[in-house]
Design a protein around this motif. Structure first.
Motif, mmCIF file in Angstrom:
data_model
loop_
_atom_site.group_PDB
_atom_site.id
_atom_site.type_symbol
_atom_site.label_atom_id
_atom_site.label_comp_id
_atom_site.label_asym_id
_atom_site.label_seq_id
_atom_site.Cartn_x
_atom_site.Cartn_y
_atom_site.Cartn_z
ATOM 1 N N ARG A 60 6.808 7.318 -6.494
ATOM 2 C CA ARG A 60 5.706 6.458 -6.935
ATOM 3 C C ARG A 60 6.158 5.493 -8.019
ATOM 4 O O ARG A 60 5.882 4.291 -7.947
ATOM 5 C CB ARG A 60 4.541 7.307 -7.438
ATOM 6 C CG ARG A 60 3.403 6.419 -7.941
ATOM 7 C CD ARG A 60 2.183 7.176 -8.382
ATOM 8 N NE ARG A 60 1.163 6.255 -8.859
ATOM 9 C CZ ARG A 60 -0.035 6.633 -9.311
ATOM 10 N NH1 ARG A 60 -0.365 7.911 -9.322
ATOM 11 N NH2 ARG A 60 -0.901 5.729 -9.720
ATOM 12 N N LEU A 87 -2.659 5.201 -2.926
ATOM 13 C CA LEU A 87 -3.699 5.789 -2.082
ATOM 14 C C LEU A 87 -3.311 7.228 -1.761
ATOM 15 O O LEU A 87 -2.289 7.469 -1.115
ATOM 16 C CB LEU A 87 -3.846 5.006 -0.775
ATOM 17 C CG LEU A 87 -4.195 3.513 -0.892
ATOM 18 C CD1 LEU A 87 -4.053 2.840 0.461
ATOM 19 C CD2 LEU A 87 -5.605 3.345 -1.429
ATOM 20 N N SER A 88 -4.119 8.164 -2.192
ATOM 21 C CA SER A 88 -3.912 9.549 -1.788
ATOM 22 C C SER A 88 -4.814 9.846 -0.602
ATOM 23 O O SER A 88 -5.690 9.039 -0.247
ATOM 24 C CB SER A 88 -4.229 10.508 -2.942
ATOM 25 O OG SER A 88 -5.635 10.584 -3.151
ATOM 26 N N SER A 89 -4.613 11.001 0.033
ATOM 27 C CA SER A 89 -5.463 11.359 1.174
ATOM 28 C C SER A 89 -6.924 11.486 0.753
ATOM 29 O O SER A 89 -7.831 11.327 1.570
ATOM 30 C CB SER A 89 -4.970 12.655 1.820
ATOM 31 O OG SER A 89 -4.910 13.700 0.861
ATOM 32 N N ALA A 147 0.864 -1.186 0.000
ATOM 33 C CA ALA A 147 0.000 0.000 0.000
ATOM 34 C C ALA A 147 0.898 1.232 0.000
ATOM 35 O O ALA A 147 1.812 1.344 0.827
ATOM 36 C CB ALA A 147 -0.905 0.006 1.217
ATOM 37 N N ASP A 190 -8.322 9.422 -1.239
ATOM 38 C CA ASP A 190 -8.824 8.070 -1.478
ATOM 39 C C ASP A 190 -9.062 7.283 -0.198
ATOM 40 O O ASP A 190 -9.582 6.165 -0.238
ATOM 41 C CB ASP A 190 -7.824 7.271 -2.330
ATOM 42 C CG ASP A 190 -7.548 7.939 -3.670
ATOM 43 O OD1 ASP A 190 -8.505 8.438 -4.277
ATOM 44 O OD2 ASP A 190 -6.373 7.957 -4.093
ATOM 45 N N THR A 191 -8.650 7.820 0.935
ATOM 46 C CA THR A 191 -8.721 7.057 2.183
ATOM 47 C C THR A 191 -9.485 7.828 3.255
ATOM 48 O O THR A 191 -9.714 9.028 3.139
ATOM 49 C CB THR A 191 -7.302 6.750 2.719
ATOM 50 O OG1 THR A 191 -6.697 7.978 3.155
ATOM 51 C CG2 THR A 191 -6.436 6.102 1.648
ATOM 52 N N THR A 208 -6.148 3.340 10.723
ATOM 53 C CA THR A 208 -5.819 3.002 9.337
ATOM 54 C C THR A 208 -4.706 1.968 9.296
ATOM 55 O O THR A 208 -4.743 1.016 8.499
ATOM 56 C CB THR A 208 -5.391 4.259 8.556
ATOM 57 O OG1 THR A 208 -6.464 5.202 8.548
ATOM 58 C CG2 THR A 208 -5.033 3.911 7.125
ATOM 59 N N ILE A 223 0.779 5.204 0.448
ATOM 60 C CA ILE A 223 -0.015 6.345 0.888
ATOM 61 C C ILE A 223 0.740 7.627 0.570
ATOM 62 O O ILE A 223 1.853 7.841 1.068
ATOM 63 C CB ILE A 223 -0.314 6.268 2.390
ATOM 64 C CG1 ILE A 223 -1.113 5.003 2.703
ATOM 65 C CG2 ILE A 223 -1.073 7.509 2.853
ATOM 66 C CD1 ILE A 223 -1.336 4.772 4.196
ATOM 67 N N LEU A 272 -5.027 -1.688 7.462
ATOM 68 C CA LEU A 272 -4.158 -2.071 6.348
ATOM 69 C C LEU A 272 -3.303 -3.276 6.706
ATOM 70 O O LEU A 272 -2.977 -4.104 5.829
ATOM 71 C CB LEU A 272 -3.279 -0.894 5.935
ATOM 72 C CG LEU A 272 -3.995 0.259 5.232
ATOM 73 C CD1 LEU A 272 -2.998 1.370 4.871
ATOM 74 C CD2 LEU A 272 -4.707 -0.219 3.967
ATOM 75 N N LEU A 296 -0.670 -0.576 -4.475
ATOM 76 C CA LEU A 296 -1.910 0.207 -4.441
ATOM 77 C C LEU A 296 -1.567 1.658 -4.157
ATOM 78 O O LEU A 296 -0.958 1.964 -3.132
ATOM 79 C CB LEU A 296 -2.829 -0.294 -3.331
ATOM 80 C CG LEU A 296 -3.415 -1.693 -3.441
ATOM 81 C CD1 LEU A 296 -4.092 -2.067 -2.126
ATOM 82 C CD2 LEU A 296 -4.425 -1.750 -4.573
#
Length: 306
Positions: A58, A75-77, A47, A79-80, A91, A49, A95, A73
């Motif tokens: 990235r 995940l931006s802020s 994951a 998206d969560t 969180t 973040i 996860l 995966l």
């Protein structure tokens, strides 16, 4: 194996860090020779973040997982539930039930530490306001590939006493080299991080003096993410701290120049510095992939001697 995290370079021993550099070089050479045939991460998930934007981080982590046969995966802020106020510890616990490791690029190092404390899977610091240890793995890897053993050598940091500078200070401790930190007065690194490094680190305020006979020179942008409103003031305060070809001429004949990128040509570096053969920033950037592969492999599988 007990869960290990990588929040700063101090989370691994000097021996483990040296192993990672050797292993990263081996992984890189294997990829060049055989292609992405080594796939130890079948059905493994990372994951990622991101609360700060990224190009190299990235792409390198996502590619590393893909080439190792795993999955990443993003995940931006947005998206969560972190973006809606869920405690980082909650969180982390969720996860931990679903993925094999977590990579976080964020602002608060304390928040990262809280996440890791609640996580039962490895957590990797992909940049906070205080540290950027993954970049140092790539930097030391690049130095080692091109010049061999770094123990006892002299590196020079020119610029702000920021998260990159803090990680260079930790690197001097862990890899046993001398570091000259050269910054304008008022932009020194954190005193506690500096004090812990003892005599390995020297503070200077004259870039020309700092560069004299250095084995490596490195820098970073003058205004990091979140400091854009300080750009004009910082440009004035850092006048005279631009790294140029002439500055490299004062260093050792085989000096290397590194930059974590992105670079602002005409600000912290001269407009043509990255075209100089002593600048090895593209190799350095590419080594993020291989160094992070070695790190992920170590955190999930332990040592894999080759």
């Amino acid at each position: 194996m007990a869960t290990r995290h990588f929040l700063t370079l101090l989370d691994l021993s000097s021996d483990e860090l040296s192993y990672l550099i050797r292993r990263a070089i081996s992984i890189k050479n294997g990829l060049k020779t055989h292609g992405p045939t080594y796939t130890p991460f079948s059905n493994r998930t990372l994951a990622m973040i991101f609360e700060k934007s990224s190009t190299r981080t990235r792409v390198s982590f996502e590619t590393a997982m893909a080439q190792f046969g795993g999955h990443a995966l993003f995940l931006s802020s947005r998206d969560t539930q972190l973006g809606r106020g869920e405690p980082v510890e909650d969180t982390a616990r969720v996860l931990s039930e679903m993925v094999d490791a977590v990579m976080i690029r964020t602002f608060s190092h304390q928040g990262l530490e809280a996440f890791a404390a609640a996580s039962s899977v490895p957590v990797i610091n992909a940049l906070t306001d205080d540290y950027h240890p993954c970049q140092l793995l790539a930097d030391v890897m690049t130095w080692t590939e091109l010049r061999g053993q770094i123990r006892g050598k002299t590196a020079v940091w020119i610029g702000d006493g920021n998260n990159m500078c803090h990680s260079w200070i930790n690197a001097a401790r862990q890899f046993d080299f001398q570091l000259r930190v050269c910054c304008p007065e008022g932009y020194e690194p954190r005193q506690d991080i500096l004090a812990a490094a003892g005599e390995r680190v020297t503070i200077l305020h004259d870039p020309q003096q700092a560069a004299q006979d250095a084995d490596l020179i490195t820098t970073d942008v003058w205004a990091s993410m979140g400091q854009e409103e300080e750009q004009a003031k910082r440009e004035a305060d850092f006048s005279g701290f631009q790294v140029t070809e002439a500055m490299l001429d004062r260093a050792a004949k085989d000096v290397l120049f590194l930059h974590c990128l992105p670079a602002h040509r005409g600000e912290e570096i001269s407009a043509t510095l990255l075209d100089d053969p002593r600048a090895v920033v593209w190799q350095e950037a590419g080594n993020r992939l291989h160094a992070q592969k070695a790190l992920l492999e170590f955190l999930l599988l332990g040592r894999v001697e080759s």
